[in-house]
Motif scaffolding. Sequence first.
Motif, PDB file in Angstrom:
ATOM      1  N   ARG A 107      -3.061   6.032  -8.273  1.00 14.03           N
ATOM      2  CA  ARG A 107      -3.535   6.315  -6.502  1.00 14.03           C
ATOM      3  C   ARG A 107      -2.898   4.632  -5.981  1.00 14.03           C
ATOM      4  O   ARG A 107      -1.985   4.826  -4.993  1.00 14.03           O
ATOM      5  CB  ARG A 107      -4.850   5.977  -6.605  1.00 14.03           C
ATOM      6  N   ASP A 108      -3.188   3.452  -6.235  1.00 15.06           N
ATOM      7  CA  ASP A 108      -2.457   2.428  -5.920  1.00 15.06           C
ATOM      8  C   ASP A 108      -0.587   1.825  -5.993  1.00 15.06           C
ATOM      9  O   ASP A 108      -0.155   2.510  -5.020  1.00 15.06           O
ATOM     10  CB  ASP A 108      -2.942   1.328  -6.891  1.00 15.06           C
ATOM     11  N   ALA A 109       0.249   3.002  -7.187  1.00 11.49           N
ATOM     12  CA  ALA A 109       1.118   3.490  -7.404  1.00 11.49           C
ATOM     13  C   ALA A 109       1.987   4.219  -6.417  1.00 11.49           C
ATOM     14  O   ALA A 109       3.210   3.818  -5.715  1.00 11.49           O
ATOM     15  CB  ALA A 109       1.093   3.986  -9.079  1.00 11.49           C
ATOM     16  N   GLU A 162      -5.199   3.910 -16.850  1.00 16.08           N
ATOM     17  CA  GLU A 162      -4.682   4.783 -15.135  1.00 16.08           C
ATOM     18  C   GLU A 162      -5.648   5.498 -14.771  1.00 16.08           C
ATOM     19  O   GLU A 162      -6.129   5.198 -13.517  1.00 16.08           O
ATOM     20  CB  GLU A 162      -3.480   5.055 -15.554  1.00 16.08           C
ATOM     21  N   GLU A 222       0.568   4.657  -3.279  1.00 14.83           N
ATOM     22  CA  GLU A 222       0.554   4.244  -1.990  1.00 14.83           C
ATOM     23  C   GLU A 222       1.642   3.346  -2.393  1.00 14.83           C
ATOM     24  O   GLU A 222       2.896   3.145  -1.023  1.00 14.83           O
ATOM     25  CB  GLU A 222      -0.750   3.452  -2.513  1.00 14.83           C
ATOM     26  N   LYS A 223       1.915   2.282  -3.058  1.00 13.39           N
ATOM     27  CA  LYS A 223       2.964   1.842  -3.158  1.00 13.39           C
ATOM     28  C   LYS A 223       4.537   1.922  -2.633  1.00 13.39           C
ATOM     29  O   LYS A 223       5.096   1.749  -1.933  1.00 13.39           O
ATOM     30  CB  LYS A 223       3.502   0.493  -4.181  1.00 13.39           C
TER      31      LYS A 223
END
Length: 393
Positions: A311-313, A165, A315-316
Motif C-alpha cells: 500500500r505504501d509503495a 509486505e 501511494e509513493k
Amino acid sequence: MLSQQTRDIVKSTAPVLAEHGTAITSVFYRNLFNAHPELLNVFNHANQAQGRQQAALANAVYAAAVHIDNLENILPAVVQIAHKHVSLGIKPEQYPIVGEFLLKAIKEVLGDAATDDILKAWEEAYGVIADAFIGVEDSMYKEAREQENGWNFFKPFTVARKVQESDNITSFYLKPADGSNVPHYKPGQYISVRVLIPGEKYTMIRQYSLSQAPKADEFRISVKREADNDPNGVVSIYLHKQVDEGATIEVSAPAGEFLLDATKDTPVAFISGGVGITPMMSMFETVAATTPDRPTVFLHSARNEALAAFRDAVEKHAAAMSNVKTKTFYSGGPDGVITGEVLKAYVDITGDAYVCGPVPFMEAMIRELRALGMKEEQIHYEFFGPALQLDNN
C-alpha cells in the motif's frame, strides 16, 4: 511437412482425446516418472498430485489435434509454454523421451483402438510439434544467454534482503552470488527459483513474478506464504521460514509474455487480486518512472487490510504521477469486491487493462471488461500454474 493422411488421422482422433485425454496424460506421467525419476527435479509435484498438469497437457494435445492443419493457430500457446520450459531448463534431448511415453500411454488407454496407423500418425505429429518447441526454445535460450549479464538454466543468487509486505507476502531481494549485475527484463516477467528442501529427494522449481521495475543489480520477488497443509505451499513455506538474508538460491533468467507496453501513453488500468499484485507493481512503478503523465488506474482486491501488500509503495508511485486513481478493495469489508460498476467508474475502455490474480477473479474481471466494450487485444492477463482453460465467455 505432415502428409494429408497423417493430418486426417490426427484430426479424426480429436474427439477420442477429448474423452480420454486426462486418462492418457495420467498414465503418461506415471510411466514417465517410473522410468525417468530424474524428471521429478523439473515437474511441479503439487500440480501432479492435483491433476492440473495432466489436464493442461490433455488440453494442449487436444488443441494440437484440432489445429493440425494450421499449427500456426497454436503458436501463441507454444510461445507461452516455451517461456515456461526455458525458465524450467527443459532441454531438447528430453522431447524424444516425452514422445515415447505419450505414445505408449495412448496405446495403453485406447488398447486395440490405437491402431498402428493412428500411432504412426501421432508419432509424426508429435515430431513436428516437438521440433516447433525446440526451435522456439533454442532462440529464447540464445537470447537469454547473449544479452548483457545473461545466462542459461540456473545461477546462484544471494538473498540480500527479506522484507515483509503483509501478513502473508514477503519480498526477497536477490543479487547474483558472483557479484555481477542482472539482465534487463520487461515489467510483468517472472523468474524461476530452484531449491532443494532438506529432507526432500528432488529439487523443486517455482515461478515468481518480478515485483519491481528493472534495477541493474537485483531482482525482487514477492512470495505469498500458502497454508501449511496446502501441497502448493511447500516451496513458499520453505522460503518464508528457512531462507534468510545471506542464503543462496538458484534462479533462472527472466521469461514470460505478460508484458507492459511501456512505449504507450494511452490509458492503462492494473487490476489485481491477492498475490496477483506482484507483476502489477513492476508495471506500475515503470509507468510512474517513465510515463508519469499516462492516465493510470490501479485497483487491487485483498481479503482484508492485514493481507493487502504494497500500500505504501502504491501511494509513493502514485505521488509521482499526474493522472492516476488507486483504490484497494477488501472483500471481507464494506467496500466488497471489484464489480462491473466499479470497473465502469474507473477504467477508460479506450486503453489497455492488465489483470492478474486467482482464476475466478480473473474470469470475472475479463468478463466485465468485455461487457464494457473492451476488445480482446486490449485485455492482457496472466494466471499462475499450468495453462488451464480460462472460462471467460
